[in-house]
Design a protein around this motif. Structure first.
Motif, mmCIF file in Angstrom:
data_model
loop_
_atom_site.group_PDB
_atom_site.id
_atom_site.type_symbol
_atom_site.label_atom_id
_atom_site.label_comp_id
_atom_site.label_asym_id
_atom_site.label_seq_id
_atom_site.Cartn_x
_atom_site.Cartn_y
_atom_site.Cartn_z
ATOM 1 N N CYS A 12 0.833 56.966 -61.181
ATOM 2 C CA CYS A 12 1.015 58.100 -61.655
ATOM 3 C C CYS A 12 -0.268 58.292 -62.670
ATOM 4 C CB CYS A 12 2.313 58.019 -62.710
ATOM 5 S SG CYS A 12 3.676 57.728 -62.000
ATOM 6 N N HIS A 13 -0.618 59.431 -63.306
ATOM 7 C CA HIS A 13 -1.689 59.713 -64.115
ATOM 8 C C HIS A 13 -1.109 59.868 -65.616
ATOM 9 C CE1 HIS A 13 -4.591 59.540 -60.869
ATOM 10 N NE2 HIS A 13 -3.747 60.296 -60.343
ATOM 11 N N ILE A 14 -1.496 58.782 -66.411
ATOM 12 C CA ILE A 14 -1.037 59.176 -67.882
ATOM 13 C C ILE A 14 -2.221 59.905 -68.340
ATOM 14 C CG2 ILE A 14 -0.505 58.185 -69.971
ATOM 15 C CD1 ILE A 14 0.852 55.985 -68.352
ATOM 16 N N LEU A 15 -2.052 61.171 -69.455
ATOM 17 C CA LEU A 15 -2.765 61.778 -69.777
ATOM 18 C C LEU A 15 -2.956 61.403 -71.245
ATOM 19 C CD1 LEU A 15 -1.616 65.389 -68.799
ATOM 20 C CD2 LEU A 15 -3.217 63.990 -67.592
ATOM 21 N N MET A 16 -4.226 60.823 -71.500
ATOM 22 C CA MET A 16 -4.388 60.253 -73.091
ATOM 23 C C MET A 16 -5.301 61.251 -74.049
ATOM 24 S SD MET A 16 -3.398 56.999 -72.475
ATOM 25 C CE MET A 16 -4.123 55.535 -72.651
ATOM 26 N N PHE A 17 -4.839 61.278 -75.105
ATOM 27 C CA PHE A 17 -5.512 62.237 -76.259
ATOM 28 C C PHE A 17 -6.072 61.118 -77.145
ATOM 29 C CE2 PHE A 17 -5.990 65.007 -79.967
ATOM 30 C CZ PHE A 17 -6.766 66.135 -79.266
ATOM 31 N N ASP A 18 -7.431 61.329 -77.311
ATOM 32 C CA ASP A 18 -7.704 60.299 -78.591
ATOM 33 C C ASP A 18 -7.317 58.581 -78.294
ATOM 34 O OD1 ASP A 18 -9.272 62.042 -79.911
ATOM 35 O OD2 ASP A 18 -7.711 62.541 -81.226
ATOM 36 N N GLY A 19 -7.093 58.335 -77.198
ATOM 37 C CA GLY A 19 -6.729 56.795 -76.815
ATOM 38 C C GLY A 19 -5.144 56.626 -76.861
ATOM 39 N N LYS A 20 -4.427 57.817 -76.943
ATOM 40 C CA LYS A 20 -3.046 57.383 -76.879
ATOM 41 C C LYS A 20 -2.399 58.276 -75.921
ATOM 42 C CE LYS A 20 -3.028 57.015 -82.159
ATOM 43 N NZ LYS A 20 -3.113 58.168 -83.142
ATOM 44 N N PRO A 21 -1.378 57.645 -75.405
ATOM 45 C CA PRO A 21 -0.596 58.273 -74.288
ATOM 46 C C PRO A 21 0.135 59.461 -74.826
ATOM 47 C CG PRO A 21 0.500 56.306 -74.835
ATOM 48 C CD PRO A 21 -0.832 56.562 -75.520
ATOM 49 N N ILE A 22 -0.049 60.690 -74.063
ATOM 50 C CA ILE A 22 0.755 61.839 -74.723
ATOM 51 C C ILE A 22 1.838 62.306 -73.559
ATOM 52 C CG2 ILE A 22 -0.812 62.777 -76.470
ATOM 53 C CD1 ILE A 22 -1.917 64.362 -74.175
ATOM 54 N N THR A 23 1.598 62.085 -72.287
ATOM 55 C CA THR A 23 2.456 62.942 -71.287
ATOM 56 C C THR A 23 2.131 62.261 -69.940
ATOM 57 O OG1 THR A 23 3.826 64.621 -70.209
ATOM 58 C CG2 THR A 23 1.417 64.823 -70.878
ATOM 59 N N ILE A 24 2.816 62.693 -68.813
ATOM 60 C CA ILE A 24 2.433 61.826 -67.548
ATOM 61 C C ILE A 24 2.537 63.138 -66.607
ATOM 62 C CG2 ILE A 24 4.897 61.509 -67.139
ATOM 63 C CD1 ILE A 24 4.391 58.860 -65.578
ATOM 64 N N SER A 25 1.615 62.834 -65.675
ATOM 65 C CA SER A 25 1.474 63.454 -64.203
ATOM 66 C C SER A 25 1.948 62.879 -63.221
ATOM 67 C CB SER A 25 -0.137 64.023 -64.463
ATOM 68 O OG SER A 25 -0.291 64.710 -63.002
ATOM 69 N N LEU A 26 2.875 63.206 -62.417
ATOM 70 C CA LEU A 26 3.555 62.181 -61.380
ATOM 71 C C LEU A 26 2.957 63.018 -60.131
ATOM 72 C CD1 LEU A 26 7.452 62.819 -62.254
ATOM 73 C CD2 LEU A 26 6.006 60.781 -62.421
ATOM 74 N N PRO A 27 3.082 62.086 -59.087
ATOM 75 C CA PRO A 27 2.478 62.570 -57.770
ATOM 76 C C PRO A 27 3.166 63.730 -57.301
ATOM 77 C CG PRO A 27 3.566 60.227 -57.631
ATOM 78 C CD PRO A 27 3.820 60.757 -58.953
ATOM 79 N N ALA A 28 2.562 64.627 -56.426
ATOM 80 C CA ALA A 28 3.069 66.172 -56.317
ATOM 81 C C ALA A 28 4.228 65.735 -55.262
ATOM 82 C CB ALA A 28 1.790 66.726 -55.597
ATOM 83 N N ARG A 29 4.295 64.892 -54.507
ATOM 84 C CA ARG A 29 5.341 64.328 -53.445
ATOM 85 C C ARG A 29 5.914 63.108 -53.505
ATOM 86 N NH1 ARG A 29 3.654 67.742 -48.162
ATOM 87 N NH2 ARG A 29 3.551 69.719 -49.040
ATOM 88 N N VAL A 30 7.304 63.047 -53.683
ATOM 89 C CA VAL A 30 7.448 61.708 -53.443
ATOM 90 C C VAL A 30 8.733 61.630 -52.128
ATOM 91 C CG1 VAL A 30 7.879 61.128 -55.800
ATOM 92 C CG2 VAL A 30 9.884 62.247 -54.986
ATOM 93 N N THR A 31 8.922 60.097 -51.671
ATOM 94 C CA THR A 31 9.934 60.214 -50.715
ATOM 95 C C THR A 31 10.844 59.300 -51.024
ATOM 96 O OG1 THR A 31 8.274 59.976 -49.113
ATOM 97 C CG2 THR A 31 10.159 59.215 -48.433
#
Length: 190
Positions: A114-133
């Motif tokens: 996954c990609h964790i979105l960071m703002f000022d070095g702190k995690p704020i939300t997550i970006s999941l893969p576009a597809r999962v099995t």
């Protein structure tokens, strides 16, 4: 912060609203009537406390887009109310709450990248893969005569998510799911 016109806002982006709080965009739709001004409706969630808000603005209005860094992590496990992720380069572990992950939590799988979105070095939300099995755990039997190509039936996958699948899909079948709208894509090839 960067100014972006409202019609270019997409799901997953982080914007700073008029109240000076950061929001993650859940859905953005542009409406162009025959007469009148085109508008963009944006569903968003305040990052600080998870409150959902909907705003409607002219498509040409500018919004402040926050600069966020995307850092690749793998999901490890759930610890109480926290979800633990690891950075594969630095081996640093990060914990996120259910509110930070949002509705996509039903598609979170162990070891998923996954990609964790960071703002000022702190995690704020997550970006999941576009597809999962995932594997189908329960589904309704096929109704005789229900063979039209547009007919779908509800199914429950291993994470508990409900997905509409074609009639030929049975329990135990592994399918590919689009995480953005929880839709069936295809039968898994593995």
């Amino acid at each position: 912060m960067v100014k972006v016109i409202a019609s270019n806002i997409r799901k997953g982006q982080v914007i700073e609203h008029d109240d000076k709080h950061l929001y993650v965009v859940l859905k953005a739709e542009t409406f162009r009537p025959g007469k009148g001004t085109p508008t963009t409706t944006i569903d968003m969630r305040r990052i600080s406390d998870g409150v959902k808000t909907v705003i409607t603005t002219k498509t040409s209005d500018g919004l402040e887009r926050a600069f966020v860094e995307e850092v690749s992590h793998n999901y490890l496990y759930k610890d109480g109310a926290d979800y633990i992720f690891i950075n594969n380069e630095t081996y640093e572990q990060i914990s996120l709450t259910e509110t930070m992950i949002g509705d996509g939590i039903i598609f979170l799988q162990e070891n998923a990248e996954c990609h964790i979105l960071m703002f000022d070095g702190k995690p704020i939300t997550i970006s999941l893969p576009a597809r999962v099995t995932m594997a189908i755990m329960a589904t309704e039997p096929v109704v005789k005569g229900q063979t039209a190509s547009s007919s779908y039936k509800p199914a429950t996958v291993e994470s508990g998510a409900r997905v509409m699948v074609p009639p030929h899909i049975d329990v135990g079948t592994r399918i590919v799911i689009n995480t953005e709208d929880s839709s069936y894509v295809e039968r898994a090839k593995d």
